[in-house]
Design a protein around this motif. Structure first.
Motif, mmCIF file in Angstrom:
data_model
loop_
_atom_site.group_PDB
_atom_site.id
_atom_site.type_symbol
_atom_site.label_atom_id
_atom_site.label_comp_id
_atom_site.label_asym_id
_atom_site.label_seq_id
_atom_site.Cartn_x
_atom_site.Cartn_y
_atom_site.Cartn_z
ATOM 1 N N GLY A 138 0.793 -1.222 0.000
ATOM 2 C CA GLY A 138 0.000 0.000 0.000
ATOM 3 C C GLY A 138 0.822 1.267 0.000
ATOM 4 N N ALA A 139 2.143 1.173 -0.090
ATOM 5 C CA ALA A 139 3.008 2.351 -0.126
ATOM 6 C C ALA A 139 3.220 2.818 -1.561
ATOM 7 C CB ALA A 139 4.350 2.041 0.525
ATOM 8 N N TYR A 140 3.581 4.100 -1.706
ATOM 9 C CA TYR A 140 3.776 4.708 -3.025
ATOM 10 C C TYR A 140 5.077 5.496 -3.009
ATOM 11 C CZ TYR A 140 2.867 7.907 -6.993
ATOM 12 O OH TYR A 140 2.947 8.628 -8.153
ATOM 13 N N LEU A 141 5.927 5.263 -4.018
ATOM 14 C CA LEU A 141 7.183 5.997 -4.152
ATOM 15 C C LEU A 141 7.307 6.514 -5.569
ATOM 16 C CD1 LEU A 141 9.970 6.961 -3.158
ATOM 17 C CD2 LEU A 141 10.869 4.714 -3.819
ATOM 18 N N ASP A 142 7.439 7.838 -5.699
ATOM 19 C CA ASP A 142 7.679 8.484 -6.979
ATOM 20 C C ASP A 142 9.157 8.866 -7.022
ATOM 21 O OD1 ASP A 142 7.878 10.051 -9.231
ATOM 22 O OD2 ASP A 142 6.170 11.337 -8.755
ATOM 23 N N MET A 143 9.934 8.144 -7.830
ATOM 24 C CA MET A 143 11.371 8.389 -7.891
ATOM 25 C C MET A 143 11.732 9.515 -8.838
ATOM 26 S SD MET A 143 13.044 4.585 -7.705
ATOM 27 C CE MET A 143 14.629 5.289 -7.297
ATOM 28 N N ASP A 144 10.811 9.924 -9.714
ATOM 29 C CA ASP A 144 11.137 10.887 -10.756
ATOM 30 C C ASP A 144 12.371 10.357 -11.495
ATOM 31 O OD1 ASP A 144 10.893 13.104 -12.352
ATOM 32 O OD2 ASP A 144 11.724 14.503 -10.917
ATOM 33 N N HIS A 155 13.569 -3.423 -1.583
ATOM 34 C CA HIS A 155 12.547 -4.467 -1.440
ATOM 35 C C HIS A 155 11.158 -3.847 -1.593
ATOM 36 C CE1 HIS A 155 15.481 -7.369 0.100
ATOM 37 N NE2 HIS A 155 15.911 -6.435 0.933
ATOM 38 N N SER A 156 10.207 -4.661 -2.016
ATOM 39 C CA SER A 156 8.823 -4.213 -2.106
ATOM 40 C C SER A 156 7.890 -5.340 -1.710
ATOM 41 C CB SER A 156 8.507 -3.741 -3.526
ATOM 42 O OG SER A 156 8.590 -4.832 -4.432
ATOM 43 N N GLU A 157 6.664 -4.967 -1.390
ATOM 44 C CA GLU A 157 5.631 -5.925 -1.027
ATOM 45 C C GLU A 157 4.457 -5.808 -1.991
ATOM 46 O OE1 GLU A 157 6.398 -6.124 3.827
ATOM 47 O OE2 GLU A 157 4.532 -5.269 3.035
ATOM 48 N N PRO A 158 3.588 -6.814 -2.064
ATOM 49 C CA PRO A 158 2.404 -6.735 -2.928
ATOM 50 C C PRO A 158 1.556 -5.522 -2.565
ATOM 51 C CG PRO A 158 2.682 -8.960 -2.074
ATOM 52 C CD PRO A 158 3.669 -8.107 -1.342
ATOM 53 N N GLY A 159 1.044 -4.851 -3.581
ATOM 54 C CA GLY A 159 0.204 -3.683 -3.364
ATOM 55 C C GLY A 159 0.956 -2.374 -3.333
ATOM 56 N N ALA A 160 2.282 -2.407 -3.372
ATOM 57 C CA ALA A 160 3.066 -1.183 -3.425
ATOM 58 C C ALA A 160 3.068 -0.636 -4.852
ATOM 59 C CB ALA A 160 4.488 -1.440 -2.954
ATOM 60 N N THR A 161 3.361 0.665 -4.977
ATOM 61 C CA THR A 161 3.414 1.328 -6.281
ATOM 62 C C THR A 161 4.738 2.058 -6.420
ATOM 63 O OG1 THR A 161 1.018 1.626 -6.377
ATOM 64 C CG2 THR A 161 2.343 3.047 -7.786
ATOM 65 N N LEU A 162 5.386 1.865 -7.574
ATOM 66 C CA LEU A 162 6.648 2.532 -7.867
ATOM 67 C C LEU A 162 6.483 3.314 -9.161
ATOM 68 C CD1 LEU A 162 9.655 2.959 -7.171
ATOM 69 C CD2 LEU A 162 10.151 0.918 -8.542
ATOM 70 N N ARG A 163 6.770 4.605 -9.084
ATOM 71 C CA ARG A 163 6.697 5.495 -10.252
ATOM 72 C C ARG A 163 8.123 5.789 -10.720
ATOM 73 N NH1 ARG A 163 2.559 9.076 -12.113
ATOM 74 N NH2 ARG A 163 3.371 10.896 -13.217
ATOM 75 N N ILE A 164 8.374 5.568 -12.006
ATOM 76 C CA ILE A 164 9.732 5.506 -12.533
ATOM 77 C C ILE A 164 9.932 6.603 -13.572
ATOM 78 C CG2 ILE A 164 11.401 3.996 -13.692
ATOM 79 C CD1 ILE A 164 9.211 1.753 -12.832
ATOM 80 N N ASP A 186 8.337 -7.180 -5.991
ATOM 81 C CA ASP A 186 7.243 -8.127 -5.923
ATOM 82 C C ASP A 186 6.386 -8.052 -7.177
ATOM 83 O OD1 ASP A 186 4.361 -9.028 -4.958
ATOM 84 O OD2 ASP A 186 5.840 -9.870 -3.570
ATOM 85 N N THR A 187 5.921 -9.196 -7.672
ATOM 86 C CA THR A 187 5.085 -9.222 -8.862
ATOM 87 C C THR A 187 3.680 -8.687 -8.597
ATOM 88 O OG1 THR A 187 4.425 -11.508 -8.429
ATOM 89 C CG2 THR A 187 6.364 -11.166 -9.812
ATOM 90 N N GLY A 188 3.343 -8.463 -7.339
ATOM 91 C CA GLY A 188 2.048 -7.879 -6.999
ATOM 92 C C GLY A 188 2.060 -6.369 -6.951
ATOM 93 N N MET A 189 3.106 -5.756 -7.487
ATOM 94 C CA MET A 189 3.233 -4.301 -7.479
ATOM 95 C C MET A 189 2.593 -3.657 -8.705
ATOM 96 S SD MET A 189 7.128 -3.466 -6.310
ATOM 97 C CE MET A 189 6.865 -1.720 -6.701
ATOM 98 N N THR A 190 2.413 -2.329 -8.601
ATOM 99 C CA THR A 190 2.070 -1.488 -9.743
ATOM 100 C C THR A 190 3.295 -0.677 -10.129
ATOM 101 O OG1 THR A 190 -0.273 -1.309 -9.185
ATOM 102 C CG2 THR A 190 0.650 0.447 -10.526
ATOM 103 N N SER A 207 8.499 -10.216 -15.060
ATOM 104 C CA SER A 207 7.784 -10.631 -16.261
ATOM 105 C C SER A 207 6.270 -10.619 -16.061
ATOM 106 C CB SER A 207 8.236 -12.023 -16.691
ATOM 107 O OG SER A 207 7.992 -12.964 -15.654
ATOM 108 N N SER A 208 5.825 -10.570 -14.813
ATOM 109 C CA SER A 208 4.405 -10.472 -14.496
ATOM 110 C C SER A 208 4.230 -9.438 -13.395
ATOM 111 C CB SER A 208 3.858 -11.832 -14.041
ATOM 112 O OG SER A 208 2.510 -11.736 -13.640
ATOM 113 N N VAL A 209 3.292 -8.494 -13.587
ATOM 114 C CA VAL A 209 3.058 -7.450 -12.597
ATOM 115 C C VAL A 209 1.558 -7.305 -12.376
ATOM 116 C CG1 VAL A 209 5.170 -6.236 -13.259
ATOM 117 C CG2 VAL A 209 2.987 -5.557 -14.291
ATOM 118 N N ALA A 210 1.215 -6.730 -11.223
ATOM 119 C CA ALA A 210 -0.203 -6.511 -10.940
ATOM 120 C C ALA A 210 -0.788 -5.474 -11.876
ATOM 121 C CB ALA A 210 -0.382 -6.083 -9.489
ATOM 122 N N ALA A 211 -0.047 -4.410 -12.134
ATOM 123 C CA ALA A 211 -0.561 -3.351 -13.005
ATOM 124 C C ALA A 211 0.598 -2.581 -13.617
ATOM 125 C CB ALA A 211 -1.476 -2.406 -12.235
#
Length: 386
Positions: A138-144, A155-164, A186-190, A207-211
């Motif tokens: 459930g965490a969100y990180l915008d790295m710009d 590391h990441s957990e399912p439900g986290a979001t990474l903006r690249i 984690d493959t459960g990430m966005t 190779s597989s992601v949640a979103a």
């Protein structure tokens, strides 16, 4: 004065906490220690010339921005499996400043908790292999375009979001946003790609992601490896695929921002798949294929009547083609454009139909009394079997 000053940090709660050196002539050191958590509900700011050294063996919980123009030393005096973390809990909090952040060998993790969102405006170094950045569920990180790098881990957990924001995306080498020694995604990430200009997903994207999200102010995104996205979010910018770099869209759904006319469909003129994609369907209902080319959006909808899983390869073409229909394949022809849909497995006889819809364009393909994006031209049954 210019002498160092000890601050009572351990076990205390602050609103904003700011350290300044201006009254000391431009240089001032502060220190604090203890074994109970420090809670800062607002921002932590270290001004130019100020230096904060924390030897706490507890956590620092920060609810707002981290602004470092001076120096922040997080140097716990002992190692341990509890405490010794910087925990970020704010919403749309910024980490900024051109100062120094020094993490000692006994420091453990930088963590973003569930519901928190952080925007990086600076690089972060993890000098020790025992250190890590954690995106909790459930965490969100915008790295710009900023970096997290060093001997530590990401590391990441399912439900986290990474903006690249890097051009290279997420890579196995020393490029892209993440340059730590260990990267466990984690493959459960966005994953949201947001660089202005051409951008690549990177060869280290799972190779597989949640979103998969595409939110680019300009330019397009290119796949670096085949990808299955259980959901896809079109915002701005299109995704280029190829026969060897296929996108598989799962059953998680397709969403898009409104197009230039305020319509929210499954993709739009400014954001869709350019090249082939595979629709993985899991039962009866309508399954949209958000395809087109560089000149516009040219979607079709697969309508399944049967149950069970089935997959279909869909691609849009510019130019003429001869009409053909055969087992598991239907090609619609026009002297300007055509679509090809091929069953790639799981389809039963009479199970799937294709709805072809013309966009309103300058081409006089068919007389239309409406500007609707979903005017159905024809429904054709796909061939027999798979």
């Amino acid at each position: 004065g210019t002498a160092g000053y000890t601050v009572s940090l351990t076990g205390n709660v602050f609103g904003d906490l700011r350290f300044s050196a201006s009254a000391a002539g431009g240089t001032k050191s502060y220190s604090g220690s203890g074994a109970s958590d420090l809670i800062i509900r607002g921002s932590l700011a270290i001004g130019p010339g100020a230096q904060l050294t924390s030897t706490m063996t507890a956590d620092i919980r920060l609810g707002g921005d981290l602004i470092t123009e001076g120096t922040m030393n997080l140097h716990p005096v002992t190692a341990g499996m509890a405490g010794r973390r910087l925990i970020l809990t704010g919403v749309m909090a910024m980490a900024s400043g051109s100062g120094t952040i020094s993490l000692g060998n006994n420091f453990r993790n930088v963590e973003i908790v569930a519901g928190a969102s952080v925007i990086l405006h600076r690089a972060f170094d993890l000098p020790s292999p025992s250190q890590a950045w954690w995106l909790l569920a459930g965490a969100y990180l915008d790295m710009d375009t900023n970096l997290i790098r060093g001997a530590g881990a990401f590391h990441s957990e399912p439900g986290a979001t990474l903006r690249i924001g890097s051009m290279e995306g997420i890579t196995t080498g020393d490029s892209g946003n993440l340059r730590t020694a260990i990267r466990q995604l984690d493959t459960g990430m966005t994953f949201i790609y947001a660089r202005a200009g051409t951008q690549h997903t990177g060869d280290a994207l799972p190779s597989s992601v949640a979103a998969l999200g595409i939110d680019k102010p300009s330019g397009d995104l290119y796949l670096s490896r085949p990808l299955e996205a259980r959901a896809i979010h079109f915002m701005h910018g299109s995704l280029y695929t190829s026969d060897s770099l296929l996108l598989t869209i799962g059953a998680g759904g397709i969403t898009s921002w409104p197009d230039d006319y305020g319509r929210s469909d499954e993709g739009w003129d400014g954001s869709h798949v350019i090249g082939p994609c595979i629709l993985h369907t899991t039962g009866s209902g309508n399954w949209p294929a958000p395809i087109g080319d560089g000149t516009g959006f040219a979607p079709l909808v697969l309508r399944r009547t049967g149950s069970g899983e089935a997959s279909f390869r869909c691609v849009y073409h510019q130019g003429p083609s001869s009409f053909s229909i055969g087992p598991g394949e239907f090609t619609m022809t026009d002297d300007r454009e055509f679509w090809t849909v091929t069953s790639t497995g799981g389809m039963a006889t009479g199970d799937a139909y294709v709805d072809l819809s013309w966009r309103k364009t300058e081409w006089p393909v068919i007389d239309q009394e409406t500007d609707s994006m979903s005017t159905v031209l024809t429904i054709v049954e796909l061939g027999i079997g798979a």
